[in-house]
Motif scaffolding. Structure first.
Motif, PDB file in Angstrom:
ATOM      1  N   LYS A   1      21.490  97.283 -57.094  1.00  0.00           N
ATOM      2  CA  LYS A   1      21.816  95.805 -56.638  1.00  0.00           C
ATOM      3  C   LYS A   1      23.200  95.631 -57.525  1.00  0.00           C
ATOM      4  O   LYS A   1      22.992  95.546 -59.277  1.00  0.00           O
ATOM      5  CB  LYS A   1      21.849  94.487 -56.624  1.00  0.00           C
ATOM      6  N   GLU A   2      24.111  95.551 -57.718  1.00  0.00           N
ATOM      7  CA  GLU A   2      25.240  95.750 -59.025  1.00  0.00           C
ATOM      8  C   GLU A   2      26.035  94.234 -58.286  1.00  0.00           C
ATOM      9  O   GLU A   2      26.394  93.661 -57.419  1.00  0.00           O
ATOM     10  CB  GLU A   2      26.026  97.402 -59.496  1.00  0.00           C
ATOM     11  N   LEU A   3      26.434  93.609 -59.806  1.00  0.00           N
ATOM     12  CA  LEU A   3      26.203  91.817 -59.919  1.00  0.00           C
ATOM     13  C   LEU A   3      27.850  91.903 -60.703  1.00  0.00           C
ATOM     14  O   LEU A   3      27.931  92.662 -61.883  1.00  0.00           O
ATOM     15  CB  LEU A   3      25.980  91.391 -59.986  1.00  0.00           C
ATOM     16  N   GLU A   4      29.072  91.422 -60.234  1.00  0.00           N
ATOM     17  CA  GLU A   4      30.486  91.105 -61.218  1.00  0.00           C
ATOM     18  C   GLU A   4      30.492  89.848 -61.228  1.00  0.00           C
ATOM     19  O   GLU A   4      29.506  89.143 -60.572  1.00  0.00           O
ATOM     20  CB  GLU A   4      31.476  91.994 -60.393  1.00  0.00           C
ATOM     21  N   ILE A   5      30.916  89.935 -62.928  1.00  0.00           N
ATOM     22  CA  ILE A   5      31.053  87.627 -63.202  1.00  0.00           C
ATOM     23  C   ILE A   5      32.746  87.425 -63.464  1.00  0.00           C
ATOM     24  O   ILE A   5      32.658  89.040 -64.195  1.00  0.00           O
ATOM     25  CB  ILE A   5      30.354  87.735 -64.903  1.00  0.00           C
ATOM     26  N   ASN A   6      33.046  87.068 -62.630  1.00  0.00           N
ATOM     27  CA  ASN A   6      34.056  86.501 -62.868  1.00  0.00           C
ATOM     28  C   ASN A   6      34.756  85.242 -63.399  1.00  0.00           C
ATOM     29  O   ASN A   6      33.647  84.011 -62.840  1.00  0.00           O
ATOM     30  CB  ASN A   6      34.747  86.763 -61.728  1.00  0.00           C
ATOM     31  N   GLY A   7      35.582  84.911 -64.018  1.00  0.00           N
ATOM     32  CA  GLY A   7      35.388  83.483 -64.851  1.00  0.00           C
ATOM     33  C   GLY A   7      35.735  83.923 -66.086  1.00  0.00           C
ATOM     34  O   GLY A   7      35.796  84.937 -67.035  1.00  0.00           O
ATOM     35  N   VAL A   8      36.790  82.645 -66.886  1.00  0.00           N
ATOM     36  CA  VAL A   8      37.003  82.805 -68.414  1.00  0.00           C
ATOM     37  C   VAL A   8      35.417  82.329 -69.243  1.00  0.00           C
ATOM     38  O   VAL A   8      34.767  81.102 -69.079  1.00  0.00           O
ATOM     39  CB  VAL A   8      38.292  82.072 -68.458  1.00  0.00           C
ATOM     40  N   GLY A   9      35.498  82.941 -70.340  1.00  0.00           N
ATOM     41  CA  GLY A   9      34.283  82.829 -71.275  1.00  0.00           C
ATOM     42  C   GLY A   9      32.594  83.465 -70.520  1.00  0.00           C
ATOM     43  O   GLY A   9      32.054  83.050 -71.196  1.00  0.00           O
ATOM     44  N   TYR A  10      32.898  83.427 -69.043  1.00  0.00           N
ATOM     45  CA  TYR A  10      31.079  84.118 -68.151  1.00  0.00           C
ATOM     46  C   TYR A  10      30.657  85.464 -68.887  1.00  0.00           C
ATOM     47  O   TYR A  10      31.980  86.328 -68.951  1.00  0.00           O
ATOM     48  CB  TYR A  10      31.841  83.774 -66.538  1.00  0.00           C
ATOM     49  N   ARG A  11      29.549  85.494 -69.020  1.00  0.00           N
ATOM     50  CA  ARG A  11      29.324  87.117 -69.757  1.00  0.00           C
ATOM     51  C   ARG A  11      27.593  86.864 -69.122  1.00  0.00           C
ATOM     52  O   ARG A  11      27.147  85.777 -69.756  1.00  0.00           O
ATOM     53  CB  ARG A  11      30.118  86.836 -71.008  1.00  0.00           C
ATOM     54  N   ALA A  12      27.002  88.844 -69.576  1.00  0.00           N
ATOM     55  CA  ALA A  12      26.333  88.586 -69.739  1.00  0.00           C
ATOM     56  C   ALA A  12      25.536  89.489 -70.528  1.00  0.00           C
ATOM     57  O   ALA A  12      26.288  90.248 -71.062  1.00  0.00           O
ATOM     58  CB  ALA A  12      25.344  88.924 -68.314  1.00  0.00           C
ATOM     59  N   GLN A  13      24.562  89.337 -71.029  1.00  0.00           N
ATOM     60  CA  GLN A  13      23.716  90.198 -72.674  1.00  0.00           C
ATOM     61  C   GLN A  13      21.733  90.017 -72.269  1.00  0.00           C
ATOM     62  O   GLN A  13      21.350  89.422 -71.786  1.00  0.00           O
ATOM     63  CB  GLN A  13      24.742  90.584 -73.309  1.00  0.00           C
ATOM     64  N   MET A  14      21.892  92.183 -71.995  1.00  0.00           N
ATOM     65  CA  MET A  14      19.846  91.562 -72.283  1.00  0.00           C
ATOM     66  C   MET A  14      19.541  91.786 -73.638  1.00  0.00           C
ATOM     67  O   MET A  14      20.465  92.470 -74.497  1.00  0.00           O
ATOM     68  CB  MET A  14      20.233  93.126 -71.801  1.00  0.00           C
ATOM     69  N   GLN A  15      18.712  91.049 -73.866  1.00  0.00           N
ATOM     70  CA  GLN A  15      17.884  90.757 -75.064  1.00  0.00           C
ATOM     71  C   GLN A  15      16.494  91.124 -75.241  1.00  0.00           C
ATOM     72  O   GLN A  15      16.281  90.320 -74.554  1.00  0.00           O
ATOM     73  CB  GLN A  15      18.278  89.706 -75.233  1.00  0.00           C
ATOM     74  N   GLY A  16      16.675  91.871 -75.119  1.00  0.00           N
ATOM     75  CA  GLY A  16      14.871  92.251 -74.803  1.00  0.00           C
ATOM     76  C   GLY A  16      14.872  92.131 -73.614  1.00  0.00           C
ATOM     77  O   GLY A  16      15.421  92.949 -72.784  1.00  0.00           O
ATOM     78  N   ASN A  17      13.623  91.820 -72.723  1.00  0.00           N
ATOM     79  CA  ASN A  17      13.563  91.556 -71.125  1.00  0.00           C
ATOM     80  C   ASN A  17      14.110  90.592 -70.584  1.00  0.00           C
ATOM     81  O   ASN A  17      13.866  89.480 -69.477  1.00  0.00           O
ATOM     82  CB  ASN A  17      11.812  91.130 -71.379  1.00  0.00           C
ATOM     83  N   VAL A  18      15.150  89.382 -71.899  1.00  0.00           N
ATOM     84  CA  VAL A  18      15.372  88.504 -70.823  1.00  0.00           C
ATOM     85  C   VAL A  18      17.472  88.464 -70.969  1.00  0.00           C
ATOM     86  O   VAL A  18      17.525  89.077 -72.128  1.00  0.00           O
ATOM     87  CB  VAL A  18      15.638  87.478 -71.846  1.00  0.00           C
ATOM     88  N   LEU A  19      17.566  88.117 -69.855  1.00  0.00           N
ATOM     89  CA  LEU A  19      19.123  87.947 -69.431  1.00  0.00           C
ATOM     90  C   LEU A  19      19.597  86.947 -69.930  1.00  0.00           C
ATOM     91  O   LEU A  19      19.052  86.139 -69.255  1.00  0.00           O
ATOM     92  CB  LEU A  19      19.344  88.559 -67.889  1.00  0.00           C
ATOM     93  N   LYS A  20      20.553  87.477 -70.936  1.00  0.00           N
ATOM     94  CA  LYS A  20      20.970  85.698 -71.481  1.00  0.00           C
ATOM     95  C   LYS A  20      22.648  85.931 -70.740  1.00  0.00           C
ATOM     96  O   LYS A  20      23.199  86.708 -70.715  1.00  0.00           O
ATOM     97  CB  LYS A  20      21.185  86.036 -72.762  1.00  0.00           C
ATOM     98  N   LEU A  21      23.094  84.843 -70.269  1.00  0.00           N
ATOM     99  CA  LEU A  21      24.352  84.512 -69.232  1.00  0.00           C
ATOM    100  C   LEU A  21      24.963  83.393 -70.199  1.00  0.00           C
ATOM    101  O   LEU A  21      24.226  81.795 -69.538  1.00  0.00           O
ATOM    102  CB  LEU A  21      24.232  84.174 -67.624  1.00  0.00           C
ATOM    103  N   ASN A  22      26.041  83.190 -69.999  1.00  0.00           N
ATOM    104  CA  ASN A  22      26.930  82.115 -70.156  1.00  0.00           C
ATOM    105  C   ASN A  22      28.230  82.162 -69.129  1.00  0.00           C
ATOM    106  O   ASN A  22      28.628  82.682 -68.919  1.00  0.00           O
ATOM    107  CB  ASN A  22      27.775  82.786 -71.537  1.00  0.00           C
ATOM    108  N   LEU A  23      27.552  80.910 -68.082  1.00  0.00           N
ATOM    109  CA  LEU A  23      28.422  80.967 -67.555  1.00  0.00           C
ATOM    110  C   LEU A  23      29.236  79.357 -67.200  1.00  0.00           C
ATOM    111  O   LEU A  23      29.300  79.105 -66.336  1.00  0.00           O
ATOM    112  CB  LEU A  23      27.192  80.878 -66.573  1.00  0.00           C
ATOM    113  N   GLY A  24      29.468  79.137 -68.301  1.00  0.00           N
ATOM    114  CA  GLY A  24      30.285  77.762 -68.669  1.00  0.00           C
ATOM    115  C   GLY A  24      29.370  75.939 -68.677  1.00  0.00           C
ATOM    116  O   GLY A  24      29.933  75.403 -68.105  1.00  0.00           O
ATOM    117  N   TYR A  25      28.560  76.386 -68.316  1.00  0.00           N
ATOM    118  CA  TYR A  25      27.474  75.821 -68.996  1.00  0.00           C
ATOM    119  C   TYR A  25      27.278  74.773 -70.306  1.00  0.00           C
ATOM    120  O   TYR A  25      27.563  75.758 -71.057  1.00  0.00           O
ATOM    121  CB  TYR A  25      25.858  75.431 -68.111  1.00  0.00           C
ATOM    122  N   SER A  26      26.520  73.894 -70.487  1.00  0.00           N
ATOM    123  CA  SER A  26      26.442  73.497 -71.871  1.00  0.00           C
ATOM    124  C   SER A  26      25.414  74.452 -72.435  1.00  0.00           C
ATOM    125  O   SER A  26      25.638  74.292 -73.734  1.00  0.00           O
ATOM    126  CB  SER A  26      26.301  72.261 -72.176  1.00  0.00           C
TER     127      SER A  26
END
Length: 177
Positions: free
Chosen positions: A85-110
């Motif tokens: 499955k492939e997901l796309e992230i749209n939005g200013v400043g929204y991004r994702a990165q893998m760190q070990g076994n954890v997916l870090k998501l910046n989604l506009g939350y604090s």
């Protein structure tokens, strides 16, 4: 009569299926999976195919017939090719990165969203706006993708959020002065 259930599931070369009671185990190059069917169906292995037949004419037997055949077909596909499955992230400043076994998501939350990847699934983020989920279990891959998407569903005005790659977001027109 189940149109899906009538078709036997072909076993490609390198894949073996063994039935013991109501449990079928499929072994392939990638993995080994098993499925326990209900008592409403009978699973048999004939030559290079798995055949599922109902044990009666009740509504439940016919429902389980098609579902069991699909489960076996998904197991065969999972141990040979796998699911993706492939997901796309749209939005200013929204991004994702893998760190070990954890997916870090910046989604506009604090705060950052830390998504723990379950066993049996591999998640990669080749680009900051792309997430790829792969595994041999169709249900688990789909559930992980849905759980990630749940953090920020796409909204209809600007299309910001996490969406499936092939998903179409119906856009609405904003307010007018």
């Amino acid at each position: 009569m189940s149109r899906i259930g009538k078709k036997p599931v072909e076993l490609p070369s390198g894949v073996t299926a063994t039935v013991s009671g109501q449990t079928i185990e499929v072994k392939g190059a990638k993995a080994t999976q098993s499925f326990t069917a209900t008592d409403d169906v009978t699973i048999t292995v004939e030559e290079n195919a798995v055949v599922v037949t109902p044990r009666g004419k009740s509504k439940r037997a016919r429902q389980q017939w098609g579902m069991s055949r699909t489960m076996v077909a998904n197991m065969v596909k999972g141990v040979t090719v796998g699911f993706k499955k492939e997901l796309e992230i749209n939005g200013v400043g929204y991004r994702a990165q893998m760190q070990g076994n954890v997916l870090k998501l910046n989604l506009g939350y604090s705060h950052d969203v830390n998504f723990e990847v379950p066993a049996g699934v591999t998640v990669t983020a080749p680009k900051p706006t792309e997430i790829i989920i792969e595994g041999d279990d169709a249900q688990l891959v789909g559930q992980v993708a849905a759980n990630i998407r749940e953090w920020r569903k796409p909204e209809p005005y600007k299309g910001k959020g996490i969406k499936y790659k092939d998903e179409f977001i119906f856009r609405k027109e904003g307010k007018k002065k």
